[in-house]
Write an enzyme that holds these catalytic residues in place. Structure first.
Site, PDB file in Angstrom:
ATOM      1  N   ASP A  66       0.841  -1.204   0.000  1.00 28.52           N
ATOM      2  CA  ASP A  66       0.000   0.000   0.000  1.00 28.52           C
ATOM      3  C   ASP A  66       0.878   1.258   0.000  1.00 28.52           C
ATOM      4  O   ASP A  66       0.372   2.381  -0.044  1.00 28.52           O
ATOM      5  CB  ASP A  66      -1.026  -0.011   1.138  1.00 28.52           C
ATOM      6  CG  ASP A  66      -0.400  -0.138   2.508  1.00 28.52           C
ATOM      7  OD1 ASP A  66       0.842  -0.233   2.606  1.00 28.52           O
ATOM      8  OD2 ASP A  66      -1.160  -0.155   3.505  1.00 28.52           O
ATOM      9  N   SER A  67       2.198   1.052  -0.020  1.00 30.15           N
ATOM     10  CA  SER A  67       3.112   2.175  -0.266  1.00 30.15           C
ATOM     11  C   SER A  67       2.819   2.792  -1.636  1.00 30.15           C
ATOM     12  O   SER A  67       3.312   3.873  -1.948  1.00 30.15           O
ATOM     13  CB  SER A  67       4.572   1.718  -0.192  1.00 30.15           C
ATOM     14  OG  SER A  67       4.778   0.565  -0.982  1.00 30.15           O
ATOM     15  N   LYS A 138      -1.179  -9.427   3.089  1.00 33.26           N
ATOM     16  CA  LYS A 138      -0.413  -8.932   4.242  1.00 33.26           C
ATOM     17  C   LYS A 138      -1.291  -7.971   5.020  1.00 33.26           C
ATOM     18  O   LYS A 138      -2.007  -7.162   4.436  1.00 33.26           O
ATOM     19  CB  LYS A 138       0.866  -8.233   3.775  1.00 33.26           C
ATOM     20  CG  LYS A 138       1.681  -7.629   4.934  1.00 33.26           C
ATOM     21  CD  LYS A 138       3.110  -7.320   4.537  1.00 33.26           C
ATOM     22  CE  LYS A 138       3.291  -6.008   3.808  1.00 33.26           C
ATOM     23  NZ  LYS A 138       2.864  -4.830   4.598  1.00 33.26           N
ATOM     24  N   GLU A 140      -1.321  -5.492   8.827  1.00 34.72           N
ATOM     25  CA  GLU A 140      -0.454  -4.873   9.825  1.00 34.72           C
ATOM     26  C   GLU A 140      -0.988  -5.032  11.243  1.00 34.72           C
ATOM     27  O   GLU A 140      -2.209  -4.987  11.460  1.00 34.72           O
ATOM     28  CB  GLU A 140      -0.308  -3.371   9.526  1.00 34.72           C
ATOM     29  CG  GLU A 140       0.386  -3.079   8.221  1.00 34.72           C
ATOM     30  CD  GLU A 140       0.614  -1.581   7.991  1.00 34.72           C
ATOM     31  OE1 GLU A 140       0.304  -0.765   8.891  1.00 34.72           O
ATOM     32  OE2 GLU A 140       1.093  -1.240   6.904  1.00 34.72           O
ATOM     33  N   GLU A 207       9.422  -4.146  10.416  1.00 38.16           N
ATOM     34  CA  GLU A 207       9.844  -2.848   9.874  1.00 38.16           C
ATOM     35  C   GLU A 207      10.378  -1.947  10.981  1.00 38.16           C
ATOM     36  O   GLU A 207       9.699  -1.718  11.993  1.00 38.16           O
ATOM     37  CB  GLU A 207       8.650  -2.179   9.162  1.00 38.16           C
ATOM     38  CG  GLU A 207       9.024  -0.842   8.539  1.00 38.16           C
ATOM     39  CD  GLU A 207       8.023  -0.342   7.498  1.00 38.16           C
ATOM     40  OE1 GLU A 207       7.052  -1.061   7.184  1.00 38.16           O
ATOM     41  OE2 GLU A 207       8.220   0.783   7.009  1.00 38.16           O
TER      42      GLU A 207
HETATM   43  O1  KIV Z   1       3.543  -1.090   1.619  1.00 43.44           O
HETATM   44  C1  KIV Z   1       4.706  -1.493   1.584  1.00 43.44           C
HETATM   45  O2  KIV Z   1       5.469  -1.220   0.658  1.00 43.44           O
HETATM   46  C2  KIV Z   1       5.170  -2.314   2.702  1.00 43.44           C
HETATM   47  C3  KIV Z   1       6.648  -2.563   2.780  1.00 43.44           C
HETATM   48  C4  KIV Z   1       7.327  -1.355   3.257  1.00 43.44           C
HETATM   49  C5  KIV Z   1       6.956  -3.725   3.620  1.00 43.44           C
HETATM   50  O3  KIV Z   1       4.408  -2.712   3.518  1.00 43.44           O
END
Ligand code: KIV
Length: 291
Positions: A66-67, A138, A140, A207
């Protein structure tokens, strides 16, 4: 047979194994790599082309992170990223990997608000990403997420957990800062990590946590490889945001990032250098970010 670099009038193109020579990455394969102590490499990608290039460079896991909120959409955090945006980019990446006959394992982030309400909501959101082509989702956080992880895993959805600096909760954390520094915070992180492993998480992103803490966790979690980002060299694998490792960042470059493009002649070459550095335990250099 090892492919030889191809030459062109404009320089040397990096060699990469042809897709047919590589086995598709699966959960059993990732477990095997972990058991054998082979480092797992992961990079983010948000579109078809970069995903295919990363695969050709030998990156085992592609994360549609989600980056993409910051990288592709110009947002200042991941909080504004929607499930629809994640679905769209996951589909683009999956299509690119299919067209390239790629072997990479595809992980997609469940965005902020798409799994917080209930485990049923998490299942519905995960189904959207899996149907878009993801092999794993994934999410969090620790504690409250444990039950959700168990619920998804029991329904056949592989899950990667994410602890330490969890960008979706950046406002609650007070900024992008190292987590787990105090004895109390480290102990809580350890408890949460073990609970996530016991709930069936197949991977754990750590992280921005102290290198010593992530080394201990990596040693203790026998069934859940740790993937570090700013968490030292001892983790079972490493992940970086693609644009960061190519030296392109609209904001402040995190301290733990290395610009692999600076010494490479091509994007694929930079990715190959990253893969080699991770595999050989040369990246990251702990001294550069001894938190
Ligand atoms: O969203 C992302 O790119 C991430 C990575 C930084 C692990 O969660």
């Amino acid at each position: 047979m090892t492919p030889t670099p191809a030459s062109s009038p404009y320089g040397t193109l990096p060699a990469s194994p042809a897709p047919a020579q590589r086995k598709p990455i699966s959960l059993p394969r990732l477990r095997e790599m972990h058991a054998q102590g082979e480092k797992i490499t992961m990079l983010t990608a948000y579109d078809a082309t970069f995903a295919a290039v990363a695969d050709a460079a030998g990156v085992e896991c592609i994360l549609v992170g989600d980056s993409l909120g910051m990288v592709c959409q110009g947002l200042s955090s991941t909080v504004g990223v929607t499930l629809e945006a994640m679905r769209h980019h996951t589909e683009c990446v999956a299509r690119g990997l299919r067209r390239a006959q790629a072997t990479a394992w595809l992980i997609a982030d469940l965005p902020f608000g798409s799994y917080h309400e209930s485990k049923e909501q998490a299942l519905r959101s995960a189904a959207v990403l899996m149907q878009a082509g993801a092999h794993m989702v994934k999410l969090e956080g620790g504690g409250w997420t444990t039950e959700t992880v168990q619920f998804l895993v029991a329904r056949g959805i592989p899950v990667c957990a994410h602890l330490g600096l969890t960008p979706q909760t950046v406002h609650a954390l007070g900024g992008y800062r190292v987590q787990g520094r105090s004895d109390e915070a480290a102990a809580l992180l350890m408890v949460q990590a073990h609970a996530l492993q016991d709930a069936g998480a197949s991977m754990l992103v750590l992280e921005m946590v102290p290198a010593a803490l992530s080394a201990t966790l990596t040693e203790e979690l026998r069934h859940c490889p740790t993937i570090g980002i700013g968490a030292g060299v001892a983790t079972a694998g490493q992940v970086l945001v693609l644009h960061d490792m190519l030296g392109m960042n609209l904001g402040k470059m995190p301290k733990f990032v290395h610009n692999f493009m600076a010494e490479a002649h091509s994007v694929q070459g930079a990715m190959q250098a990253y893969v080699q550095a991770v595999k050989q335990g040369r990246f990251p250099v702990d001294a550069l970010h001894a938190w």
